[in-house]
Design an enzyme around this catalytic site. Structure first.
Site, PDB file in Angstrom:
ATOM      1  N   HIS A   1       0.837  -1.206   0.000  1.00 55.92           N
ATOM      2  CA  HIS A   1       0.000   0.000   0.000  1.00 55.92           C
ATOM      3  C   HIS A   1       0.872   1.257   0.000  1.00 55.92           C
ATOM      4  O   HIS A   1       2.063   1.188   0.332  1.00 55.92           O
ATOM      5  CB  HIS A   1      -0.910   0.030   1.233  1.00 55.92           C
ATOM      6  CG  HIS A   1      -2.130  -0.842   1.103  1.00 55.92           C
ATOM      7  ND1 HIS A   1      -2.096  -2.198   1.324  1.00 55.92           N
ATOM      8  CD2 HIS A   1      -3.414  -0.539   0.751  1.00 55.92           C
ATOM      9  CE1 HIS A   1      -3.310  -2.702   1.119  1.00 55.92           C
ATOM     10  NE2 HIS A   1      -4.125  -1.721   0.772  1.00 55.92           N
TER      11      HIS A   1
ATOM     12  N   LYS B   1      -0.728   4.901   4.687  1.00 58.09           N
ATOM     13  CA  LYS B   1      -1.701   4.004   5.324  1.00 58.09           C
ATOM     14  C   LYS B   1      -1.324   3.800   6.792  1.00 58.09           C
ATOM     15  O   LYS B   1      -0.145   3.553   7.101  1.00 58.09           O
ATOM     16  CB  LYS B   1      -1.740   2.669   4.577  1.00 58.09           C
ATOM     17  CG  LYS B   1      -2.805   1.716   5.115  1.00 58.09           C
ATOM     18  CD  LYS B   1      -3.022   0.549   4.169  1.00 58.09           C
ATOM     19  CE  LYS B   1      -3.962  -0.494   4.768  1.00 58.09           C
ATOM     20  NZ  LYS B   1      -5.286   0.045   5.100  1.00 58.09           N
TER      21      LYS B   1
HETATM   22  P1  NAP Z   1      -6.903   9.846   4.249  1.00 56.37           P
HETATM   23  O1  NAP Z   1      -6.497  10.405   2.930  1.00 56.37           O
HETATM   24  O2  NAP Z   1      -5.995  10.051   5.432  1.00 56.37           O
HETATM   25  O3  NAP Z   1      -8.363  10.442   4.562  1.00 56.37           O
HETATM   26  C1  NAP Z   1      -9.009  10.369   5.800  1.00 56.37           C
HETATM   27  C2  NAP Z   1      -9.720  11.690   6.012  1.00 56.37           C
HETATM   28  O4  NAP Z   1     -10.574  11.574   7.146  1.00 56.37           O
HETATM   29  C3  NAP Z   1      -8.744  12.842   6.297  1.00 56.37           C
HETATM   30  O5  NAP Z   1      -9.146  14.004   5.590  1.00 56.37           O
HETATM   31  C4  NAP Z   1      -8.899  13.021   7.803  1.00 56.37           C
HETATM   32  O6  NAP Z   1      -8.553  14.291   8.278  1.00 56.37           O
HETATM   33  C5  NAP Z   1     -10.374  12.734   7.949  1.00 56.37           C
HETATM   34  N1  NAP Z   1     -10.790  12.470   9.326  1.00 56.37           N
HETATM   35  C6  NAP Z   1     -10.058  12.023  10.385  1.00 56.37           C
HETATM   36  N2  NAP Z   1     -10.828  11.935  11.484  1.00 56.37           N
HETATM   37  C7  NAP Z   1     -12.072  12.333  11.124  1.00 56.37           C
HETATM   38  C8  NAP Z   1     -13.316  12.460  11.812  1.00 56.37           C
HETATM   39  N3  NAP Z   1     -13.417  12.156  13.116  1.00 56.37           N
HETATM   40  N4  NAP Z   1     -14.401  12.894  11.124  1.00 56.37           N
HETATM   41  C9  NAP Z   1     -14.294  13.192   9.819  1.00 56.37           C
HETATM   42  N5  NAP Z   1     -13.158  13.106   9.104  1.00 56.37           N
HETATM   43  C10 NAP Z   1     -12.056  12.675   9.744  1.00 56.37           C
HETATM   44  O7  NAP Z   1      -7.147   8.279   4.130  1.00 56.37           O
HETATM   45  P2  NAP Z   1      -7.668   7.451   2.850  1.00 56.37           P
HETATM   46  O8  NAP Z   1      -6.513   6.976   2.066  1.00 56.37           O
HETATM   47  O9  NAP Z   1      -8.758   8.208   2.191  1.00 56.37           O
HETATM   48  O10 NAP Z   1      -8.231   6.152   3.592  1.00 56.37           O
HETATM   49  C11 NAP Z   1      -9.276   6.237   4.550  1.00 56.37           C
HETATM   50  C12 NAP Z   1      -9.578   4.851   5.110  1.00 56.37           C
HETATM   51  O11 NAP Z   1     -10.117   4.055   4.062  1.00 56.37           O
HETATM   52  C13 NAP Z   1      -8.359   4.075   5.632  1.00 56.37           C
HETATM   53  O12 NAP Z   1      -8.742   3.347   6.795  1.00 56.37           O
HETATM   54  C14 NAP Z   1      -8.032   3.113   4.505  1.00 56.37           C
HETATM   55  O13 NAP Z   1      -7.368   1.946   4.963  1.00 56.37           O
HETATM   56  C15 NAP Z   1      -9.430   2.806   4.020  1.00 56.37           C
HETATM   57  N6  NAP Z   1      -9.556   2.290   2.649  1.00 56.37           N
HETATM   58  C16 NAP Z   1     -10.498   1.324   2.467  1.00 56.37           C
HETATM   59  C17 NAP Z   1     -10.756   0.839   1.206  1.00 56.37           C
HETATM   60  C18 NAP Z   1     -11.848  -0.167   1.027  1.00 56.37           C
HETATM   61  O14 NAP Z   1     -12.087  -0.594  -0.125  1.00 56.37           O
HETATM   62  N7  NAP Z   1     -12.535  -0.582   2.086  1.00 56.37           N
HETATM   63  C19 NAP Z   1     -10.027   1.329   0.112  1.00 56.37           C
HETATM   64  C20 NAP Z   1      -9.065   2.317   0.327  1.00 56.37           C
HETATM   65  C21 NAP Z   1      -8.854   2.803   1.610  1.00 56.37           C
HETATM   66  P3  NAP Z   1      -7.012  14.524   8.790  1.00 56.37           P
HETATM   67  O15 NAP Z   1      -6.136  14.298   7.584  1.00 56.37           O
HETATM   68  O16 NAP Z   1      -7.044  15.929   9.264  1.00 56.37           O
HETATM   69  O17 NAP Z   1      -6.766  13.517   9.886  1.00 56.37           O
END
Ligand code: NAP
Length: 264
Positions: free
Chosen positions: A153, A157
């Site tokens: 990844h 992550k």
């Molecule tokens: P990311 O770019 O770090 O995005 C997460 C966002 O959520 C950031 O803007 C963060 O703000 C915000 N956030 C944090 N705490 C919050 C809260 N309490 N309320 C609202 N927003 C909040 O991460 P990403 O790459 O998009 O991934 C997000 C999650 O999805 C991860 O757990 C990843 O493993 C998962 N994922 C799952 C799949 C699937 O198919 N299931 C696929 C891809 C990713 P800050 O940056 O200010 O903390």
């Protein structure tokens, strides 16, 4: 139109979800939340012109003001449970992609859903190809039980191993049982060199810039190996699954864990 709000709206996945929901004929973006909201218009985030929907920083307030039917959550392992609790308490169905939820948390969501009569879909991977990879790996393990998993990844992550790697190992262990593989006297000269261990299956996590989400399941047999590999080369790969879940979540029964249960 199904009324959808997105938690983690400024994130890598959140932005992609906003765009996918905005483009879908049966879904409508009514709200968005992120931790550090600057009250941006959702249209500015996805390059779609002004929509009149702004990003808030308090989930309860956004739910009260926008009356969503579905909350999509792609935040982080620390934030997600609280968001799910708030959504269910307010009668909003969670569709959760955030990874890192354990058995105890899933049980709690199952109970909350049953008590409030609200549905939820949680999927460690929303990419159809990844679901097929897991199904095929489970099938292969019946014939080739010696297996290791390598997931790769992007380096931002937070959790390791990935939810997909854990789920793959769980599915394989259901058909092959708890099995010891490799040399019984094996010595790790560097802690962690052999990866994590789930029911005797070794899981290895690579974190590097350049990757999105990738996994190899490698089976070994007499004089042969079989590798099943899936690559999400862009975050668009997850969107058909997320959109499908937003449409199905209103009519499933309680908590559904895994996209495979709503496909086809
Ligand atoms: P990311 O770019 O770090 O995005 C997460 C966002 O959520 C950031 O803007 C963060 O703000 C915000 N956030 C944090 N705490 C919050 C809260 N309490 N309320 C609202 N927003 C909040 O991460 P990403 O790459 O998009 O991934 C997000 C999650 O999805 C991860 O757990 C990843 O493993 C998962 N994922 C799952 C799949 C699937 O198919 N299931 C696929 C891809 C990713 P800050 O940056 O200010 O903390």
């Amino acid at each position: 139109m199904i009324r959808v709000m997105v938690c983690g709206a400024y994130g890598k996945m959140g932005r992609e979800v906003l765009l996918a929901v905005h483009k879908d004929q049966q879904l409508s973006v009514v709200g968005a939340v992120d931790k550090n909201s600057a009250f941006a218009d959702v249209g500015d985030i996805i390059g779609a012109g002004k929509t009149g929907v702004t990003v808030g920083n308090d989930l309860t307030t956004v739910i009260n003001e926008t009356k969503p039917q579905v909350m999509v959550d792609f935040t982080n392992p620390e934030a997600v449970m609280n968001n799910i609790r708030i959504a269910i308490k307010n009668g909003v169905c969670p569709v959760v992609g955030t990874t890192g939820l354990g058995e105890a948390e899933l049980n709690e969501v199952r109970e909350l859903c049953a008590a409030a009569k609200v549905n939820a879909i949680i999927a460690p991977n929303f990419a159809i190809g990844a679901i097929l990879m897991m199904k095929l790996a489970q099938e292969a393990a019946k014939y080739l039980p010696h297996v290791e998993i390598i997931e790769m990844h992007h380096d931002q992550k937070l959790d390791a191993p990935s939810g997909t790697a854990l789920r793959t190992a769980e599915l394989i262990s259901k058909v092959r049982g708890d099995m010891r593989q490799g040399h019984p006297d094996e010595v790790e000269k560097l802690t962690g060199a052999r990866g994590g261990d789930l029911a005797g299956i070794r899981l290895h996590s690579v974190r590097l810039p350049g990757y999105v989400a990738h996994q190899e399941v490698i089976f070994g047999g007499l004089g042969q190996t079989l590798t099943i590999r899936h690559d999400s080369i862009s975050r668009e790969s997850f969107m058909p699954g997320v959109v499908l879940a937003c449409k199905k979540v209103l009519t499933v029964d309680g908590l559904i864990y895994g996209l495979e249960h709503i496909m086809g």
